[in-house]
Design an enzyme around this catalytic site. Structure first.
Site, PDB file in Angstrom:
ATOM      1  N   GLY A 132     -44.729  -0.002  13.266  1.00 28.30           N
ATOM      2  CA  GLY A 132     -44.155   1.343  13.367  1.00 28.30           C
ATOM      3  C   GLY A 132     -42.709   1.430  13.797  1.00 28.30           C
ATOM      4  O   GLY A 132     -42.118   2.517  13.766  1.00 28.30           O
ATOM      5  N   CYS A 142     -40.603  11.943 -16.518  1.00 26.12           N
ATOM      6  CA  CYS A 142     -40.761  13.364 -16.852  1.00 26.12           C
ATOM      7  C   CYS A 142     -41.370  14.156 -15.708  1.00 26.12           C
ATOM      8  O   CYS A 142     -42.510  14.622 -15.790  1.00 26.12           O
ATOM      9  CB  CYS A 142     -41.617  13.502 -18.101  1.00 26.12           C
TER      10      CYS A 142
HETATM   11  N1  LLP Z   1     -50.138  -1.582  11.148  1.00 30.36           N
HETATM   12  C1  LLP Z   1     -50.886  -0.560  10.664  1.00 30.36           C
HETATM   13  C2  LLP Z   1     -52.275  -0.436  11.107  1.00 30.36           C
HETATM   14  C3  LLP Z   1     -50.319   0.353   9.746  1.00 30.36           C
HETATM   15  O1  LLP Z   1     -51.047   1.351   9.298  1.00 30.36           O
HETATM   16  C4  LLP Z   1     -48.967   0.183   9.339  1.00 30.36           C
HETATM   17  C5  LLP Z   1     -48.367   1.084   8.365  1.00 30.36           C
HETATM   18  C6  LLP Z   1     -48.242  -0.897   9.876  1.00 30.36           C
HETATM   19  C7  LLP Z   1     -48.849  -1.754  10.782  1.00 30.36           C
HETATM   20  C8  LLP Z   1     -46.814  -1.163   9.509  1.00 30.36           C
HETATM   21  O2  LLP Z   1     -46.000  -0.099   9.878  1.00 30.36           O
HETATM   22  P1  LLP Z   1     -44.404  -0.241   9.818  1.00 30.36           P
HETATM   23  O3  LLP Z   1     -44.005  -1.261  10.843  1.00 30.36           O
HETATM   24  O4  LLP Z   1     -44.032  -0.637   8.463  1.00 30.36           O
HETATM   25  O5  LLP Z   1     -43.916   1.120  10.175  1.00 30.36           O
HETATM   26  N2  LLP Z   1     -45.379   4.267   2.806  1.00 30.36           N
HETATM   27  C9  LLP Z   1     -44.834   4.833   4.010  1.00 30.36           C
HETATM   28  C10 LLP Z   1     -45.241   4.066   5.238  1.00 30.36           C
HETATM   29  C11 LLP Z   1     -46.734   3.913   5.412  1.00 30.36           C
HETATM   30  C12 LLP Z   1     -47.092   3.118   6.643  1.00 30.36           C
HETATM   31  C13 LLP Z   1     -48.546   2.848   6.702  1.00 30.36           C
HETATM   32  N3  LLP Z   1     -48.978   2.029   7.805  1.00 30.36           N
HETATM   33  C14 LLP Z   1     -43.334   4.933   3.859  1.00 30.36           C
HETATM   34  O6  LLP Z   1     -42.816   4.559   2.805  1.00 30.36           O
HETATM   35  O7  LLP Z   1     -42.635   5.391   4.764  1.00 30.36           O
END
Ligand code: LLP
Length: 400
Positions: free
Chosen positions: A225, A327
């Site tokens: 996150g 489109c």
């Molecule tokens: N761990 C869990 C349980 C998660 O659900 C996620 C992301 C992460 C780790 C990794 O999170 P990060 O460090 O990348 O923030 N498609 C969206 C983001 C979806 C994130 C889903 N879960 C976007 O493009 O912003």
């Protein structure tokens, strides 16, 4: 500095380019932040699952946070050891759970009481003891985009603290379950440290009470996150992030599992596309490029900001939308940004496209997905070939 012109000449457009040196650096920074403790930096494969990228991270001793058996297989193929792989996700299928058990990964993050029963059942069938952790939903507002916030009770992820306690006690009494970890993840693109601190304190308190009643928790999985700069956000320093978690964990001697995705790969990725046309509709100026929302979905899906730049172009800047050929009116990369005049063939770079870029791409409008290129120590190499028309029809042609 990446030579975008050379990249376009060599590999054509649209194209994803990843700066492996930058990505390595980001990974190492985070690893260093946690070095005072036993820790596994389990890269969130969902952010960018290219095998060469995973292989490079494996060489830096990364683990992997996976959300499907496909991601687990990718991680293993890339050389990430099974004892550093965790399996999360709110809807795992029986086959996925069984396969994960057979593969003997570190643990499965369980997200509901019903799932705990399934895991127990499947482990019994295999005559195995499933190492699990439970995803606790600490009900904290992470203050991020509602689509990527996951730690509030209104979200579908995890279970509340009371339910988690019951699940741990049940698991502790089962011959087929071994609760070894505790997990939380409150959202993505976090730029405020307070909600992280709050969540860590809540989950650490729960951990202490579980250990007291005899649950042998060994892994404290803090999710991912950590936010990045897309525009002018002020972000959390990895050191401060690690300190916040470590101070919440006072007195707990556990291995930290951290699941960063975006932090590692976002800023090291570029999406390169070429100008096809410029046009005006009334007062509105459009720059039409050869990449579309099927290649990079974040602007369309989340209205996400990505910095855009026309390579080597000067001249009086005027507002324009950069749009793709798909489109849909929602097919855009940037809106009302001041840009110089462009000609056909000019290159547009979309910045910070390394996370949730290629992995969220599709073949919408029968568009083959772009190639992916790694840049490392001054040289570049193809790490995924551009898709062809034949790739698009391969699963259909036999039925004609
Ligand atoms: N761990 C869990 C349980 C998660 O659900 C996620 C992301 C992460 C780790 C990794 O999170 P990060 O460090 O990348 O923030 N498609 C969206 C983001 C979806 C994130 C889903 N879960 C976007 O493009 O912003």
């Amino acid at each position: 500095m990446i030579d975008f012109k050379k990249m376009a000449q060599t590999y054509d457009t649209p194209l994803y380019i990843y700066d492996f040196d930058h990505i390595k650096n980001r990974f190492e920074t985070l690893k260093k932040a946690f070095k005072a403790r036993k820790s596994i930096i389990a890269y969130a494969v969902k952010a960018n699952s290219n095998l060469s990228l995973l292989k490079m991270l494996a060489s830096l001793e990364a683990g992997a946070d996976c959300v499907s058996i496909g991601e687990i297989k990718r991680a293993l193929l890339a050389g990430i050891p099974k004892y550093k792989i965790v399996f999360s996700g709110v809807g795992k299928k029986d086959e996925e759970i069984s396969e994960a058990l057979k593969l003997d990964i570190l643990f499965i993050n369980v997200e509901s009481e019903a799932e705990l029963e399934r895991v127990e059942e499947l482990a019994r069938g295999l005559g195995k003891k499933a190492r699990i952790s439970i995803r606790v939903n600490p009900d904290i507002d992470p203050k991020t985009h509602p689509y990527i916030s996951t730690g509030l009770s209104q979200n579908k992820f995890g279970v509340d603290i009371e339910t988690a306690k019951g699940m741990y006690l049940k698991a502790n009494n089962s011959s087929f379950l071994e609760p070894v970890g505790i997990h939380f993840h409150i959202g993505s693109q976090l730029t405020d440290i307070e909600p992280i601190k709050e969540a860590a304190v809540k989950v650490a308190d729960l951990t202490r009470s579980l250990i007291k009643v005899g649950v042998d928790i060994r892994f404290f999985d803090v999710g991912g996150g950590l936010g990045v700069v897309y525009d002018n956000e002020s972000t959390i320093e990895p050191y401060d992030y690690a300190q916040a978690i470590l101070s919440a964990m006072k007195g707990l001697d556990l291995t930290i599992v951290c699941e960063p995705g975006r932090y590692v790969v976002a800023n090291g990725g570029y999406f390169l596309t070429r100008v096809l046309y410029e046009k005006r509709n009334g007062d509105k100026r459009f720059i039409i490029v050869d990449g579309g929302m099927n290649d990079l979905l974040r602007p369309s899906l989340y209205n996400a900001y990505h910095k855009v730049e026309i390579v080597d172009k000067k001249g009086a800047k005027e507002p324009a939308d950069i749009v793709g050929p798909v489109c849909e009116s929602g097919d855009f990369f940037a809106k009302e940004v001041k840009l110089p005049p462009t000609q056909r063939g000019d290159l547009v770079v979309v910045h910070s496209a390394g996370a949730y870029g290629f992995v969220m791409s599709s073949n919408y409008n029968s568009r083959p997905r772009p190639a992916e290129v790694a840049v490392e120590k001054g040289s570049s190499r193809l790490i995924r070939a551009r898709e062809s028309f034949e790739d698009l029809i391969a699963k259909e042609i036999e039925f004609l």
